[in-house]
Design a protein around this motif. Structure first.
Motif, PDB file in Angstrom:
ATOM      1  N   VAL A  67      34.375  29.488  37.949  1.00  0.00           N
ATOM      2  CA  VAL A  67      35.367  28.970  38.889  1.00  0.00           C
ATOM      3  C   VAL A  67      34.674  28.734  40.226  1.00  0.00           C
ATOM      4  CG1 VAL A  67      36.124  31.256  39.705  1.00  0.00           C
ATOM      5  CG2 VAL A  67      37.711  29.324  39.807  1.00  0.00           C
ATOM      6  N   VAL A  68      35.193  27.781  40.991  1.00  0.00           N
ATOM      7  CA  VAL A  68      34.636  27.445  42.304  1.00  0.00           C
ATOM      8  C   VAL A  68      35.601  27.907  43.388  1.00  0.00           C
ATOM      9  CG1 VAL A  68      33.998  25.532  43.823  1.00  0.00           C
ATOM     10  CG2 VAL A  68      33.293  25.503  41.443  1.00  0.00           C
ATOM     11  N   SER A  69      35.071  28.406  44.483  1.00  0.00           N
ATOM     12  CA  SER A  69      35.899  28.835  45.607  1.00  0.00           C
ATOM     13  C   SER A  69      36.657  27.637  46.181  1.00  0.00           C
ATOM     14  CB  SER A  69      35.028  29.461  46.695  1.00  0.00           C
ATOM     15  OG  SER A  69      34.056  28.526  47.158  1.00  0.00           O
ATOM     16  N   PRO A  70      37.822  27.870  46.775  1.00  0.00           N
ATOM     17  CA  PRO A  70      38.608  26.751  47.324  1.00  0.00           C
ATOM     18  C   PRO A  70      37.863  25.909  48.355  1.00  0.00           C
ATOM     19  CG  PRO A  70      39.979  28.709  47.159  1.00  0.00           C
ATOM     20  CD  PRO A  70      38.566  29.142  46.846  1.00  0.00           C
ATOM     21  N   ASP A  71      36.903  26.514  49.072  1.00  0.00           N
ATOM     22  CA  ASP A  71      36.151  25.737  50.062  1.00  0.00           C
ATOM     23  C   ASP A  71      34.963  25.004  49.440  1.00  0.00           C
ATOM     24  OD1 ASP A  71      34.269  27.723  49.605  1.00  0.00           O
ATOM     25  OD2 ASP A  71      34.381  28.581  51.610  1.00  0.00           O
ATOM     26  N   LYS A  72      34.799  25.118  48.103  1.00  0.00           N
ATOM     27  CA  LYS A  72      33.774  24.399  47.333  1.00  0.00           C
ATOM     28  C   LYS A  72      32.354  24.841  47.662  1.00  0.00           C
ATOM     29  CE  LYS A  72      37.223  21.776  45.998  1.00  0.00           C
ATOM     30  NZ  LYS A  72      37.887  22.027  44.711  1.00  0.00           N
ATOM     31  N   GLU A 107      35.053  44.945  32.465  1.00  0.00           N
ATOM     32  CA  GLU A 107      34.978  44.599  31.048  1.00  0.00           C
ATOM     33  C   GLU A 107      34.375  43.204  30.907  1.00  0.00           C
ATOM     34  OE1 GLU A 107      35.703  46.206  28.307  1.00  0.00           O
ATOM     35  OE2 GLU A 107      36.777  47.983  29.012  1.00  0.00           O
ATOM     36  N   SER A 108      34.231  42.771  29.654  1.00  0.00           N
ATOM     37  CA  SER A 108      33.884  41.383  29.377  1.00  0.00           C
ATOM     38  C   SER A 108      35.097  40.523  29.714  1.00  0.00           C
ATOM     39  CB  SER A 108      33.526  41.241  27.896  1.00  0.00           C
ATOM     40  OG  SER A 108      33.455  39.884  27.518  1.00  0.00           O
ATOM     41  N   MET A 109      34.940  39.615  30.654  1.00  0.00           N
ATOM     42  CA  MET A 109      36.075  38.838  31.162  1.00  0.00           C
ATOM     43  C   MET A 109      36.114  37.448  30.541  1.00  0.00           C
ATOM     44  SD  MET A 109      37.690  40.932  33.015  1.00  0.00           S
ATOM     45  CE  MET A 109      37.553  42.401  34.065  1.00  0.00           C
ATOM     46  N   ALA A 110      37.238  37.137  29.883  1.00  0.00           N
ATOM     47  CA  ALA A 110      37.393  35.859  29.196  1.00  0.00           C
ATOM     48  C   ALA A 110      37.763  34.728  30.138  1.00  0.00           C
ATOM     49  CB  ALA A 110      38.461  35.983  28.107  1.00  0.00           C
ATOM     50  N   TYR A 111      38.286  35.073  31.306  1.00  0.00           N
ATOM     51  CA  TYR A 111      38.786  34.021  32.211  1.00  0.00           C
ATOM     52  C   TYR A 111      38.626  34.499  33.651  1.00  0.00           C
ATOM     53  CZ  TYR A 111      41.701  29.959  33.401  1.00  0.00           C
ATOM     54  OH  TYR A 111      42.162  28.737  33.873  1.00  0.00           O
ATOM     55  N   LEU A 112      38.194  33.586  34.512  1.00  0.00           N
ATOM     56  CA  LEU A 112      38.121  33.830  35.952  1.00  0.00           C
ATOM     57  C   LEU A 112      38.939  32.787  36.678  1.00  0.00           C
ATOM     58  CD1 LEU A 112      34.320  34.430  36.758  1.00  0.00           C
ATOM     59  CD2 LEU A 112      36.052  36.157  36.250  1.00  0.00           C
ATOM     60  N   SER A 113      39.591  33.200  37.752  1.00  0.00           N
ATOM     61  CA  SER A 113      40.187  32.249  38.684  1.00  0.00           C
ATOM     62  C   SER A 113      40.120  32.871  40.074  1.00  0.00           C
ATOM     63  CB  SER A 113      41.639  31.908  38.301  1.00  0.00           C
ATOM     64  OG  SER A 113      42.474  33.048  38.373  1.00  0.00           O
ATOM     65  N   VAL A 114      40.434  32.081  41.070  1.00  0.00           N
ATOM     66  CA  VAL A 114      40.453  32.544  42.458  1.00  0.00           C
ATOM     67  C   VAL A 114      41.820  32.195  43.027  1.00  0.00           C
ATOM     68  CG1 VAL A 114      39.391  32.275  44.741  1.00  0.00           C
ATOM     69  CG2 VAL A 114      37.960  32.235  42.700  1.00  0.00           C
ATOM     70  N   LEU A 122      40.219  36.809  40.352  1.00  0.00           N
ATOM     71  CA  LEU A 122      41.105  37.292  39.303  1.00  0.00           C
ATOM     72  C   LEU A 122      40.374  37.164  37.980  1.00  0.00           C
ATOM     73  CD1 LEU A 122      44.150  35.132  40.482  1.00  0.00           C
ATOM     74  CD2 LEU A 122      43.508  37.408  41.316  1.00  0.00           C
ATOM     75  N   ALA A 123      40.382  38.231  37.176  1.00  0.00           N
ATOM     76  CA  ALA A 123      39.612  38.222  35.925  1.00  0.00           C
ATOM     77  C   ALA A 123      40.417  38.889  34.822  1.00  0.00           C
ATOM     78  CB  ALA A 123      38.280  38.950  36.119  1.00  0.00           C
ATOM     79  N   ALA A 124      40.508  38.222  33.658  1.00  0.00           N
ATOM     80  CA  ALA A 124      41.256  38.748  32.520  1.00  0.00           C
ATOM     81  C   ALA A 124      40.298  39.095  31.392  1.00  0.00           C
ATOM     82  CB  ALA A 124      42.280  37.722  32.029  1.00  0.00           C
ATOM     83  N   SER A 125      40.514  40.277  30.785  1.00  0.00           N
ATOM     84  CA  SER A 125      39.651  40.738  29.712  1.00  0.00           C
ATOM     85  C   SER A 125      40.373  40.729  28.382  1.00  0.00           C
ATOM     86  CB  SER A 125      39.146  42.162  29.994  1.00  0.00           C
ATOM     87  OG  SER A 125      38.388  42.633  28.906  1.00  0.00           O
ATOM     88  N   ASN A 134      39.619  41.519  42.518  1.00  0.00           N
ATOM     89  CA  ASN A 134      38.577  41.945  43.452  1.00  0.00           C
ATOM     90  C   ASN A 134      38.646  41.127  44.725  1.00  0.00           C
ATOM     91  OD1 ASN A 134      37.477  42.735  40.682  1.00  0.00           O
ATOM     92  ND2 ASN A 134      35.948  43.678  42.018  1.00  0.00           N
ATOM     93  N   ARG A 135      38.442  41.776  45.832  1.00  0.00           N
ATOM     94  CA  ARG A 135      38.409  41.062  47.112  1.00  0.00           C
ATOM     95  C   ARG A 135      37.112  40.260  47.237  1.00  0.00           C
ATOM     96  NH1 ARG A 135      41.413  41.879  51.513  1.00  0.00           N
ATOM     97  NH2 ARG A 135      42.133  43.898  50.705  1.00  0.00           N
ATOM     98  N   ILE A 136      37.223  39.071  47.822  1.00  0.00           N
ATOM     99  CA  ILE A 136      36.071  38.243  48.168  1.00  0.00           C
ATOM    100  C   ILE A 136      35.946  38.246  49.684  1.00  0.00           C
ATOM    101  CG2 ILE A 136      35.079  35.919  48.102  1.00  0.00           C
ATOM    102  CD1 ILE A 136      36.689  35.424  45.541  1.00  0.00           C
ATOM    103  N   ASN A 137      34.791  38.650  50.205  1.00  0.00           N
ATOM    104  CA  ASN A 137      34.642  38.757  51.653  1.00  0.00           C
ATOM    105  C   ASN A 137      34.326  37.402  52.289  1.00  0.00           C
ATOM    106  OD1 ASN A 137      31.838  38.279  51.432  1.00  0.00           O
ATOM    107  ND2 ASN A 137      31.365  40.477  51.384  1.00  0.00           N
ATOM    108  N   ALA A 138      34.150  37.406  53.599  1.00  0.00           N
ATOM    109  CA  ALA A 138      33.957  36.156  54.355  1.00  0.00           C
ATOM    110  C   ALA A 138      32.683  35.427  53.954  1.00  0.00           C
ATOM    111  CB  ALA A 138      33.942  36.455  55.854  1.00  0.00           C
ATOM    112  N   LYS A 139      31.722  36.142  53.355  1.00  0.00           N
ATOM    113  CA  LYS A 139      30.481  35.516  52.905  1.00  0.00           C
ATOM    114  C   LYS A 139      30.606  34.957  51.488  1.00  0.00           C
ATOM    115  CE  LYS A 139      27.521  38.572  55.663  1.00  0.00           C
ATOM    116  NZ  LYS A 139      26.421  39.582  55.592  1.00  0.00           N
ATOM    117  N   GLY A 140      31.774  35.145  50.871  1.00  0.00           N
ATOM    118  CA  GLY A 140      31.960  34.686  49.506  1.00  0.00           C
ATOM    119  C   GLY A 140      31.518  35.701  48.468  1.00  0.00           C
ATOM    120  N   GLU A 141      31.194  36.916  48.884  1.00  0.00           N
ATOM    121  CA  GLU A 141      30.730  37.958  47.978  1.00  0.00           C
ATOM    122  C   GLU A 141      31.916  38.688  47.349  1.00  0.00           C
ATOM    123  OE1 GLU A 141      26.754  39.068  50.637  1.00  0.00           O
ATOM    124  OE2 GLU A 141      28.636  40.152  50.930  1.00  0.00           O
TER     125      GLU A 141
END
Length: 387
Positions: A67-72, A107-114, A122-125, A134-141
């Motif tokens: 998945v790509v972050s909204p700011d690309k 876990e092994s995650m079948a799907y990612l989204s932001v 957001l990750a589904a196993s 999980n939180r994404i910080n200002a650096k995209g981490e």
């Protein structure tokens, strides 16, 4: 001399402007190659309908959902081999990737989204029967530990927030349910909606898998989710209510009748994940991915066993689906993406050494194959970046 200098300056400005237009016309495509353990980067030139390789980057075995972050600016990809984690890359202006690090996943995650703010991963196993936020910080981490871990029941598969970013949905392939939550974009946490789940049970063992949101309301004032069933060969239409709950609606067969007639419903593979199918009277339906064009006019889905990509027309009146055609495509078609103009579709095959670029007819939604390009082994997820 002044006139000549001015003319040269104007020519330079025009050339620079043309170069900017050409650059803006480019889109970048990233393909996860699970068996190669790499991510391939490509440029799609939409002015001519042609793709050009940029580079191939090392990742890890079973690199899949991305998945790509909204700011690309950041690409995230789930690693489904141990240690389970999410890898990330900075996306340059030229589409090149620079490693940005990784973070552990439960876990092994079948799907990612932001989420729509870009603040939460957001990750589904599927194997762990859970999802994490999980939180994404200002650096995209991606930061750890997760702000929330939710145990779901059997085979959580797809996870997304709705276009308002106030509701979150998770499909349970093993329970024939869609979970529905309130999502707090400030804390990143969810609370169950009322009711907390909707049964998708027009028949037993349908396997709700991936889903997409209609990009806008239909003429009847309703907004819909389209849910692909992995094992039943259907697409379930779901109406989104004002309180974020959903109401099941029409069910549409997701393969052309002549293809579906030669197949049967049910689990298409052992739970070990092997591709050797168990004995069955007919080949089993094994659907994978679903996407809708940005204008909401056409919808497409993939079926792996028969290796078909199917096109549908979406009614502007009530969102109902009408079959256009099923197309033979790459072997074991897993993932695909549609560009933001709705003109191109890029599709991979898990057991193919190539991927396909199609043009979408803007009047009738039919697909025409433009070209095939070499891919890594186990090509599956396709993600696009368009700035």
């Amino acid at each position: 001399m002044k006139k000549l200098a001015l003319s040269l300056t104007l020519l330079g400005m025009i050339a620079g402007s043309a170069g900017n237009v050409a650059h803006a016309a480019d889109s970048y495509v990233y393909i996860s190659n699970a068996e190669s353990g790499t991510v391939s980067a490509w440029t799609l030139d939409k002015s001519v309908g042609k793709m050009t390789p940029i580079a191939t980057y090392p990742a890890a075995k079973k690199v899949m959902a991305s998945v790509v972050s909204p700011d690309k600016k950041i690409l995230y990809a789930a690693i489904r081999s141990q240690p389970y984690r999410v890898m990330s890359w900075h996306i340059g202006d030229d589409g090149k990737l620079t490693a940005a690090g990784d973070a552990p996943l439960q876990e092994s995650m079948a799907y990612l989204s932001v989420d729509k703010t870009g603040h939460y991963l957001l990750a589904a196993s599927y194997g762990g029967d859970l999802f994490t936020i999980n939180r994404i910080n200002a650096k995209g981490e991606v930061e750890t530990p997760p702000v929330q871990i939710v145990h779901t029941g059997k085979r959580a598969h797809c996870i997304q927030t709705d276009p308002t970013n106030h509701y979150l949905y998770v499909s349970l392939l093993g329970a024939d349910q869609l979970l529905q939550f309130h999502f707090d974009p400030n804390s990143g946490k969810v609370t169950p909606n009322t009711p907390p789940a909707v049964n998708i049970q027009h028949e037993a063992g349908i396997g709700p898998r991936h889903f997409v949101f209609a990009p806008h309301k239909s003429a009847n004032g309703e907004r819909y989710i389209y849910l692909l069933t992995e094992m039943a060969g259907n697409i379930q239409q779901l109406k989104i209510n004002a309180d974020g709950t959903v109401t099941p609606g029409a069910v549409t067969p997701s393969l052309a009748p002549d293809i579906a007639a030669g197949m049967q419903k049910g689990e298409a593979r052992p739970l070990t994940g092997d591709f050797d199918l168990p004995a069955s009277a007919k080949p089993r339906i094994w659907q994978a991915d679903i996407h809708i064009t940005p204008n909401g006019k056409f919808l497409y889905s993939t079926e792996r066993t028969s290796s078909h990509l199917t096109a549908f027309r979406v009614s502007p009146q009530d969102g109902s689906l009408t079959l256009i055609k099923s197309y033979a495509t790459e072997k074991l078609p897993r993932g695909f993406a549609i560009d933001n103009s709705g003109q191109y579709l890029i599709e991979t095959g898990l057991q193919s050494d190539q991927f396909s670029l199609y043009r979408i007819n803007q009047q009738n939604g039919e697909l025409s194959l433009l070209s095939r390009y070499p891919s890594g082994a186990g090509a599956n997820w396709v993600t696009m970046v368009e700035r």
